[in-house]
Design a protein around this motif. Structure first.
Motif, PDB file in Angstrom:
ATOM      1  N   ALA B  36      41.115  43.462  54.046  1.00 27.76           N
ATOM      2  CA  ALA B  36      42.556  43.632  54.083  1.00 27.76           C
ATOM      3  C   ALA B  36      43.374  42.336  54.166  1.00 27.76           C
ATOM      4  O   ALA B  36      44.138  41.947  53.658  1.00 27.76           O
ATOM      5  CB  ALA B  36      42.680  44.662  55.277  1.00 27.76           C
ATOM      6  N   LEU B  37      42.657  41.461  54.901  1.00 29.93           N
ATOM      7  CA  LEU B  37      43.262  40.068  55.426  1.00 29.93           C
ATOM      8  C   LEU B  37      43.060  39.446  53.996  1.00 29.93           C
ATOM      9  O   LEU B  37      43.919  38.762  53.675  1.00 29.93           O
ATOM     10  CB  LEU B  37      42.394  39.359  56.412  1.00 29.93           C
ATOM     11  N   PHE B  38      42.042  39.273  53.218  1.00 25.97           N
ATOM     12  CA  PHE B  38      41.981  38.656  52.062  1.00 25.97           C
ATOM     13  C   PHE B  38      43.132  39.087  51.187  1.00 25.97           C
ATOM     14  O   PHE B  38      43.827  38.074  50.455  1.00 25.97           O
ATOM     15  CB  PHE B  38      40.517  38.610  51.252  1.00 25.97           C
ATOM     16  N   LEU B  39      43.263  40.514  51.081  1.00 25.13           N
ATOM     17  CA  LEU B  39      44.507  40.759  50.016  1.00 25.13           C
ATOM     18  C   LEU B  39      45.945  40.284  50.560  1.00 25.13           C
ATOM     19  O   LEU B  39      46.519  40.025  49.641  1.00 25.13           O
ATOM     20  CB  LEU B  39      44.389  42.422  49.791  1.00 25.13           C
ATOM     21  N   LEU B  40      46.038  40.455  51.684  1.00 26.37           N
ATOM     22  CA  LEU B  40      47.368  40.214  52.432  1.00 26.37           C
ATOM     23  C   LEU B  40      47.497  38.644  52.125  1.00 26.37           C
ATOM     24  O   LEU B  40      48.783  38.302  51.659  1.00 26.37           O
ATOM     25  CB  LEU B  40      47.541  40.543  53.746  1.00 26.37           C
ATOM     26  N   PHE B  41      46.398  37.789  52.256  1.00 31.22           N
ATOM     27  CA  PHE B  41      46.709  36.247  52.018  1.00 31.22           C
ATOM     28  C   PHE B  41      46.562  35.870  50.680  1.00 31.22           C
ATOM     29  O   PHE B  41      46.700  34.706  50.367  1.00 31.22           O
ATOM     30  CB  PHE B  41      45.782  35.714  52.844  1.00 31.22           C
ATOM     31  N   SER B  42      46.341  36.663  49.770  1.00 32.66           N
ATOM     32  CA  SER B  42      45.979  36.397  48.234  1.00 32.66           C
ATOM     33  C   SER B  42      47.332  37.181  47.432  1.00 32.66           C
ATOM     34  O   SER B  42      47.319  36.820  46.232  1.00 32.66           O
ATOM     35  CB  SER B  42      44.474  36.951  47.936  1.00 32.66           C
ATOM     36  N   GLN B  43      48.206  37.904  48.069  1.00 31.42           N
ATOM     37  CA  GLN B  43      49.309  38.630  47.251  1.00 31.42           C
ATOM     38  C   GLN B  43      49.831  37.579  46.297  1.00 31.42           C
ATOM     39  O   GLN B  43      50.308  38.319  45.163  1.00 31.42           O
ATOM     40  CB  GLN B  43      50.448  38.766  48.256  1.00 31.42           C
ATOM     41  N   ARG B  44      50.136  36.454  46.539  1.00 29.61           N
ATOM     42  CA  ARG B  44      50.862  35.800  45.734  1.00 29.61           C
ATOM     43  C   ARG B  44      50.373  34.984  44.640  1.00 29.61           C
ATOM     44  O   ARG B  44      50.918  34.374  43.862  1.00 29.61           O
ATOM     45  CB  ARG B  44      51.585  34.624  46.652  1.00 29.61           C
ATOM     46  N   GLN B  45      49.089  35.309  44.602  1.00 28.00           N
ATOM     47  CA  GLN B  45      48.270  34.972  43.334  1.00 28.00           C
ATOM     48  C   GLN B  45      48.515  35.951  42.104  1.00 28.00           C
ATOM     49  O   GLN B  45      47.990  35.668  40.984  1.00 28.00           O
ATOM     50  CB  GLN B  45      46.796  35.078  43.693  1.00 28.00           C
ATOM     51  N   VAL B  46      49.318  37.060  42.475  1.00 26.74           N
ATOM     52  CA  VAL B  46      49.813  37.848  41.398  1.00 26.74           C
ATOM     53  C   VAL B  46      51.337  37.786  41.205  1.00 26.74           C
ATOM     54  O   VAL B  46      51.978  37.372  42.346  1.00 26.74           O
ATOM     55  CB  VAL B  46      49.194  39.346  41.537  1.00 26.74           C
ATOM     56  N   THR B  47      51.900  38.264  40.276  1.00 31.61           N
ATOM     57  CA  THR B  47      53.256  38.247  39.997  1.00 31.61           C
ATOM     58  C   THR B  47      54.013  39.409  40.736  1.00 31.61           C
ATOM     59  O   THR B  47      53.225  40.522  41.109  1.00 31.61           O
ATOM     60  CB  THR B  47      53.812  38.570  38.312  1.00 31.61           C
ATOM     61  N   PRO B  48      55.263  39.315  41.156  1.00 33.64           N
ATOM     62  CA  PRO B  48      55.867  40.299  42.016  1.00 33.64           C
ATOM     63  C   PRO B  48      55.632  41.602  41.733  1.00 33.64           C
ATOM     64  O   PRO B  48      55.420  42.336  42.387  1.00 33.64           O
ATOM     65  CB  PRO B  48      57.291  39.825  42.211  1.00 33.64           C
ATOM     66  N   ARG B  49      55.598  41.934  40.475  1.00 29.58           N
ATOM     67  CA  ARG B  49      55.189  43.251  39.940  1.00 29.58           C
ATOM     68  C   ARG B  49      54.063  44.157  40.421  1.00 29.58           C
ATOM     69  O   ARG B  49      54.240  45.273  40.563  1.00 29.58           O
ATOM     70  CB  ARG B  49      55.351  43.128  38.389  1.00 29.58           C
ATOM     71  N   TYR B  50      53.244  43.281  40.758  1.00 29.00           N
ATOM     72  CA  TYR B  50      51.966  43.853  41.228  1.00 29.00           C
ATOM     73  C   TYR B  50      51.610  43.679  42.611  1.00 29.00           C
ATOM     74  O   TYR B  50      50.518  43.923  43.056  1.00 29.00           O
ATOM     75  CB  TYR B  50      50.573  43.168  40.353  1.00 29.00           C
ATOM     76  N   ARG B  51      52.355  43.180  43.431  1.00 24.64           N
ATOM     77  CA  ARG B  51      52.271  42.821  44.857  1.00 24.64           C
ATOM     78  C   ARG B  51      52.308  44.131  45.506  1.00 24.64           C
ATOM     79  O   ARG B  51      51.332  44.170  46.562  1.00 24.64           O
ATOM     80  CB  ARG B  51      53.307  41.839  45.272  1.00 24.64           C
ATOM     81  N   LYS B 257      46.408  41.144  34.536  1.00 23.08           N
ATOM     82  CA  LYS B 257      47.872  41.335  33.928  1.00 23.08           C
ATOM     83  C   LYS B 257      48.738  40.450  34.322  1.00 23.08           C
ATOM     84  O   LYS B 257      49.755  40.090  33.396  1.00 23.08           O
ATOM     85  CB  LYS B 257      48.238  42.684  34.479  1.00 23.08           C
ATOM     86  N   SER B 258      48.937  39.751  35.275  1.00 21.36           N
ATOM     87  CA  SER B 258      49.800  38.657  35.798  1.00 21.36           C
ATOM     88  C   SER B 258      49.612  37.569  34.923  1.00 21.36           C
ATOM     89  O   SER B 258      50.755  36.875  34.239  1.00 21.36           O
ATOM     90  CB  SER B 258      49.611  38.169  37.137  1.00 21.36           C
ATOM     91  N   ARG B 259      48.339  37.055  34.504  1.00 16.12           N
ATOM     92  CA  ARG B 259      48.155  36.111  33.541  1.00 16.12           C
ATOM     93  C   ARG B 259      48.745  36.215  32.170  1.00 16.12           C
ATOM     94  O   ARG B 259      49.047  35.379  31.528  1.00 16.12           O
ATOM     95  CB  ARG B 259      46.826  35.757  33.641  1.00 16.12           C
ATOM     96  N   LEU B 260      48.349  37.561  31.842  1.00 14.11           N
ATOM     97  CA  LEU B 260      48.807  38.015  30.307  1.00 14.11           C
ATOM     98  C   LEU B 260      50.362  37.968  30.203  1.00 14.11           C
ATOM     99  O   LEU B 260      50.605  37.648  29.007  1.00 14.11           O
ATOM    100  CB  LEU B 260      48.095  39.172  29.992  1.00 14.11           C
TER     101      LEU B 260
END
Lengths: 309, 309
Positions: B36-51, B257-260
């Motif tokens: 849970a903590l990892f995902l919360l702290f890594s949210q911004r590694q993806v585009t807003p659409r997937y957050r 998907k964010s990268r593509l």
């Protein structure tokens, strides 16, 4: 022939032994918890490319802090105080559960390998090729050690210990042969540090099998109170070095690489989270543009209206 | 004729069984909490659409961590230590409450379906059409299982188990027939992963009905201590895979998907949420455009309207 190497349960601890282990466990909790917080709050000191390595390092320390909280509470319950402050602490009816350590390692050892590969910033293909070898092998190494750890039987301990050594040797091969090919492409400023990290990783792992062998070594010391204190001290210090100090070294490598890859970035470009978490991103060295963007980041709506058409 | 399949309460656990379940529950807590903590702290590694998919994945793990804290404490209270560390742990006057699991699933199972649909980033109409089917059906599946779980009567267990299977079959239909139409429009790089996720979801759900049937299977093993340990181990491992590992796989899909979709974004474009979740999105190396977009990302509504025409 008795195969029972030793009773794993130490019947009592002197007040001094108890205090030593107690203080060590508390030292580990403080080291892990605050290294985790330091790393989480320092992510932005490195370029985005290295932030995953920093977050994973923080998560490793957080997981270890959680387990040491449990170990600490378990230790208090297992060895309650005697009649006076100088009394020995007799083992209660609650076993001191070494199994927690394996649960911790099962999660943290693969993650330590992941953070090491992540900070090298290899191509996706190279990273994947290393991780599909390192992660399963490290998990297997821990899982195979567990049945031996909980057994009091010397043969059982030796068999599982030997089985566990096979994936360990494979890890050595991958780290020292396969990973070395990628080392040539790391900037010379960090090659030495990465080599030291790799050495620290497997060097510190050497502490664990030594502690594992204590009951087999036998003798009054290794199977008694002295061995218990030494084992807990060894595990505690090895854990601090292999997780907290290791995580900080990863952070150092990430800082150096960030600076080399983006010379404009230095300590000048980091935003500082304040106590309530709002970014105080303004800084005398920044351009007006940057300051506006930083301010806007706190208030998304405002920033959105300022996009160049 | 007695329809009483078995007493659901296991009268005692050996020290080894107790330690195994205890360590497994702790493993689940650590896995869920730190995923849970990892995902919360890594949210911004993806585009807003997937957050949204990432935050929901983190919430699922957080809910599971909370319930496993309760289950862990309940287990300690139900099976207190005996006279010595080697004594069996007799059931106390506190029942081990399997009902917690149903409360957890009632919240997490619909959310797992929501995160799966969210990471596909379908049109609003398609998402809504899938979710109005998947969410009520999954909640109904859990609710109908509960009366059977708490009953000791075989017929009652079978009746509710069968009723619960109806929405499960409907879920299979929606996931494997209706959702498949949308799969064709996913980038080929992630189609395989999404198919594996869907399979993992329903495959892991298979663990739960098997454990549900233990009292009906009968026999000394399934209704005794061995069955209890196996059931707790099965639930624990299935929960780790279906929630923590699943959440990390969702994160992986979102990263790809964010990268593509935005090749300029790579690890380069992430900013870091601070403690209260505000993004401190400014960064010296970014273009003004990127900075504003990052700022807007804090407020999803604004970000979506700013897509270049």
């Amino acid at each position: 022939m008795s195969l029972n190497a030793a009773s794993a349960d130490i019947p009592s601890l002197s007040a001094t032994s108890y205090a030593t282990v107690y203080n060590l466990f508390s030292l580990v909790i403080a080291s892990m918890l605050f290294t985790a917080l330091f790393l989480l709050f320092s992510q932005r000191q490195v370029t985005p490319r290295y932030r995953n390595a920093i977050v994973v390092s923080a998560i490793v320390c957080g997981i270890a802090a959680y387990h040491y909280f449990r170990i600490f509470n378990n230790f208090e319950a297992s060895y309650p105080p005697g009649a006076t402050v100088d009394s020995v602490h007799e083992l209660s009816n609650v076993r001191f559960n070494e199994g927690y350590r394996y649960v911790d390692w099962l999660l943290t050892v693969p993650l330590l390998l992941i953070e090491t590969v992540a900070v090298m910033a290899l191509t996706r293909g190279e990273s994947k090729s290393l991780l599909v070898k390192l992660v399963p092998a490290s998990a297997l190494m821990i899982v195979l050690g567990y049945p031996g750890e909980i057994s009091l039987d010397t043969s059982t301990r030796l068999i599982w210990g030997t089985l566990s050594t096979i994936p360990f040797l494979y890890l050595l091969y991958v780290l020292f042969v396969e990973l070395s090919k990628s080392l040539d492409r790391q900037p010379p400023e960090v090659v030495h540090t990465i080599k030291m990290l790799r050495l620290a990783l497997v060097g510190l792992w050497g502490v664990y099998p030594i502690a594992y062998l204590f009951p087999i070594l036998g003798g009054d010391f290794f199977t008694g109170e002295g061995g218990f204190v030494l084992k807990q001290a060894g595990y505690s210090i090895a854990d601090i070095l292999a997780k907290a100090a290791f995580g900080l070294a990863i952070y150092k490598v990430a800082r150096v690489k960030s600076r080399l890859e983006d010379p404009s970035r230095d300590e000048e470009h980091a935003a500082v989270p304040t106590v309530d978490g709002h970014a105080s991103g303004s800084n005398g060295a920044r351009s007006a543009d940057e300051r506006v963007a930083a301010a806007g980041a706190v208030n998304g709506r405002a920033a959105s209206s300022r996009r160049p058409a």
